[in-house]
Design a protein around this motif. Structure first.
Motif, PDB file in Angstrom:
ATOM      1  N   THR A 129      -0.052  19.811  23.240  1.00 55.41           N
ATOM      2  CA  THR A 129      -0.695  21.033  22.753  1.00 55.41           C
ATOM      3  C   THR A 129       0.377  21.996  22.286  1.00 55.41           C
ATOM      4  OG1 THR A 129      -2.638  20.810  24.172  1.00 55.41           O
ATOM      5  CG2 THR A 129      -2.132  23.024  23.398  1.00 55.41           C
ATOM      6  N   ARG A 130       0.099  22.661  21.178  1.00 49.71           N
ATOM      7  CA  ARG A 130       1.002  23.680  20.642  1.00 49.71           C
ATOM      8  C   ARG A 130       0.160  24.916  20.327  1.00 49.71           C
ATOM      9  NH1 ARG A 130       4.701  23.027  15.277  1.00 49.71           N
ATOM     10  NH2 ARG A 130       3.709  24.817  14.339  1.00 49.71           N
ATOM     11  N   SER A 131       0.576  26.061  20.827  1.00 48.81           N
ATOM     12  CA  SER A 131      -0.122  27.322  20.581  1.00 48.81           C
ATOM     13  C   SER A 131       0.868  28.349  20.039  1.00 48.81           C
ATOM     14  CB  SER A 131      -0.758  27.850  21.869  1.00 48.81           C
ATOM     15  OG  SER A 131      -1.743  26.953  22.335  1.00 48.81           O
ATOM     16  N   MET A 132       0.420  29.140  19.062  1.00 48.10           N
ATOM     17  CA  MET A 132       1.272  30.150  18.433  1.00 48.10           C
ATOM     18  C   MET A 132       0.448  31.385  18.111  1.00 48.10           C
ATOM     19  SD  MET A 132       3.272  27.818  15.616  1.00 48.10           S
ATOM     20  CE  MET A 132       4.271  29.195  15.068  1.00 48.10           C
ATOM     21  N   SER A 133       1.119  32.539  18.079  1.00 44.75           N
ATOM     22  CA  SER A 133       0.466  33.767  17.630  1.00 44.75           C
ATOM     23  C   SER A 133       1.499  34.660  16.966  1.00 44.75           C
ATOM     24  CB  SER A 133      -0.217  34.493  18.786  1.00 44.75           C
ATOM     25  OG  SER A 133       0.740  34.959  19.713  1.00 44.75           O
ATOM     26  N   HIS A 134       1.013  35.575  16.130  1.00 44.07           N
ATOM     27  CA  HIS A 134       1.924  36.430  15.370  1.00 44.07           C
ATOM     28  C   HIS A 134       1.244  37.754  15.033  1.00 44.07           C
ATOM     29  CE1 HIS A 134       3.845  37.872  11.585  1.00 44.07           C
ATOM     30  NE2 HIS A 134       4.932  37.541  12.250  1.00 44.07           N
ATOM     31  N   GLN A 136       2.048  41.012  12.532  1.00 48.07           N
ATOM     32  CA  GLN A 136       2.910  41.382  11.423  1.00 48.07           C
ATOM     33  C   GLN A 136       3.975  42.366  11.884  1.00 48.07           C
ATOM     34  OE1 GLN A 136       0.652  42.767   8.077  1.00 48.07           O
ATOM     35  NE2 GLN A 136       2.077  41.837   6.645  1.00 48.07           N
ATOM     36  N   GLY A 137       5.225  42.047  11.575  1.00 47.34           N
ATOM     37  CA  GLY A 137       6.333  42.919  11.945  1.00 47.34           C
ATOM     38  C   GLY A 137       6.990  42.565  13.266  1.00 47.34           C
ATOM     39  N   SER A 138       6.501  41.544  13.967  1.00 46.20           N
ATOM     40  CA  SER A 138       7.133  41.144  15.229  1.00 46.20           C
ATOM     41  C   SER A 138       7.419  39.645  15.214  1.00 46.20           C
ATOM     42  CB  SER A 138       6.230  41.492  16.415  1.00 46.20           C
ATOM     43  OG  SER A 138       5.083  40.678  16.417  1.00 46.20           O
ATOM     44  N   LYS A 139       8.184  39.213  16.174  1.00 45.99           N
ATOM     45  CA  LYS A 139       8.542  37.800  16.288  1.00 45.99           C
ATOM     46  C   LYS A 139       7.333  36.999  16.797  1.00 45.99           C
ATOM     47  CE  LYS A 139      11.882  34.788  18.543  1.00 45.99           C
ATOM     48  NZ  LYS A 139      12.976  34.690  19.496  1.00 45.99           N
ATOM     49  N   PRO A 140       7.058  35.817  16.221  1.00 41.10           N
ATOM     50  CA  PRO A 140       5.936  35.006  16.694  1.00 41.10           C
ATOM     51  C   PRO A 140       6.168  34.495  18.122  1.00 41.10           C
ATOM     52  CG  PRO A 140       6.760  34.171  14.589  1.00 41.10           C
ATOM     53  CD  PRO A 140       7.716  35.223  15.058  1.00 41.10           C
ATOM     54  N   ALA A 141       5.081  34.271  18.836  1.00 41.50           N
ATOM     55  CA  ALA A 141       5.144  33.657  20.166  1.00 41.50           C
ATOM     56  C   ALA A 141       4.687  32.214  20.029  1.00 41.50           C
ATOM     57  CB  ALA A 141       4.243  34.402  21.142  1.00 41.50           C
ATOM     58  N   MET A 142       5.371  31.273  20.696  1.00 42.87           N
ATOM     59  CA  MET A 142       5.006  29.862  20.612  1.00 42.87           C
ATOM     60  C   MET A 142       5.219  29.182  21.956  1.00 42.87           C
ATOM     61  SD  MET A 142       6.294  26.827  18.082  1.00 42.87           S
ATOM     62  CE  MET A 142       7.846  26.501  18.875  1.00 42.87           C
ATOM     63  N   SER A 143       4.331  28.238  22.270  1.00 48.81           N
ATOM     64  CA  SER A 143       4.463  27.438  23.486  1.00 48.81           C
ATOM     65  C   SER A 143       4.012  26.024  23.164  1.00 48.81           C
ATOM     66  CB  SER A 143       3.608  28.035  24.611  1.00 48.81           C
ATOM     67  OG  SER A 143       3.706  27.256  25.770  1.00 48.81           O
ATOM     68  N   LYS A 144       4.740  25.026  23.698  1.00 52.25           N
ATOM     69  CA  LYS A 144       4.400  23.619  23.490  1.00 52.25           C
ATOM     70  C   LYS A 144       4.449  22.884  24.825  1.00 52.25           C
ATOM     71  CE  LYS A 144       7.729  22.910  20.388  1.00 52.25           C
ATOM     72  NZ  LYS A 144       8.577  22.212  19.414  1.00 52.25           N
ATOM     73  N   THR A 145       3.505  21.971  25.028  1.00 55.14           N
ATOM     74  CA  THR A 145       3.516  21.103  26.200  1.00 55.14           C
ATOM     75  C   THR A 145       3.198  19.694  25.742  1.00 55.14           C
ATOM     76  OG1 THR A 145       2.837  22.847  27.730  1.00 55.14           O
ATOM     77  CG2 THR A 145       2.440  20.585  28.435  1.00 55.14           C
ATOM     78  N   ARG A 146       3.970  18.732  26.237  1.00 50.23           N
ATOM     79  CA  ARG A 146       3.719  17.321  25.922  1.00 50.23           C
ATOM     80  C   ARG A 146       3.742  16.543  27.226  1.00 50.23           C
ATOM     81  NH1 ARG A 146       5.495  13.690  21.140  1.00 50.23           N
ATOM     82  NH2 ARG A 146       5.112  11.644  22.038  1.00 50.23           N
ATOM     83  N   MET A 147       2.698  15.767  27.453  1.00 52.87           N
ATOM     84  CA  MET A 147       2.611  14.926  28.653  1.00 52.87           C
ATOM     85  C   MET A 147       2.579  13.466  28.194  1.00 52.87           C
ATOM     86  SD  MET A 147       2.559  17.204  31.011  1.00 52.87           S
ATOM     87  CE  MET A 147       2.352  16.101  32.379  1.00 52.87           C
ATOM     88  N   ARG A 148       3.281  12.640  28.939  1.00 56.74           N
ATOM     89  CA  ARG A 148       3.331  11.209  28.611  1.00 56.74           C
ATOM     90  C   ARG A 148       3.231  10.393  29.860  1.00 56.74           C
ATOM     91  NH1 ARG A 148       4.509   9.060  23.848  1.00 56.74           N
ATOM     92  NH2 ARG A 148       4.978   6.899  23.927  1.00 56.74           N
TER      93      ARG A 148
END
Length: 148
Positions: A129-134, A136-148
């Motif tokens: 899963t990958r989630s992002m938000s932004h 305007q005028g600020s740095k985007p936030a991002m998080s990733k999780t991978r399970m195997r």
């Protein structure tokens, strides 16, 4: 169950209380004699937008044979913009696959999340899963999780 509870806790954080961009993802995998489950979930929020997705899969082998299942869901919301979500489940001779996407956009502010879960017929399970938000005028936030 803990993964599902975590996904609802992420989703309940909601965009309505958020001002700056935020993104969180979680994942879990459990294996016991002949059975495996896997899943990931994520949520993102910025301004008046939010998006969440989840992907789950399981495989069990016993005396009666092998059984596999996969599922996913997505949700998006915005105060004044556009929100979309979709989930596709696919099957072929090698695997079951769930793909969920959600996106909410209000001008230059947006939130999005995507989950992809695979259950191979040989018993291999993966989920990411990958989630992002932004805002305007600020740095985007991002998080990733991978399970195997």
């Amino acid at each position: 169950m803990a993964l599902i509870a975590g996904a609802f806790a992420l989703a309940s954080s909601g965009a309505w209380a958020q001002q700056g961009p935020s993104a969180r993802t979680v994942g879990s995998k459990a294996t016991t004699a002949g059975s495996s489950t896997i899943g990931t979930a994520g949520s993102a929020a910025a301004g008046g937008t939010s998006a969440s997705t989840i992907g789950l899969g399981a495989n069990s082998t016993g005396k009666a044979g092998t059984s596999s299942t996969v599922g996913g869901a997505g949700s998006a919301a915005t105060v004044n913009g556009k929100a979309t979500s979709n989930t596709k489940i696919r099957e072929n001779p090698q695997m079951l696959r769930s793909q969920s996407q959600a996106k909410a956009q209000d001008g230059g502010t947006w939130s999005k999340s995507a989950s992809n879960t695979k259950v191979q017929h040989d018993g291999d399970l993966t989920s990411r899963t990958r989630s992002m938000s932004h805002v305007q005028g600020s740095k985007p936030a991002m998080s990733k999780t991978r399970m195997r």
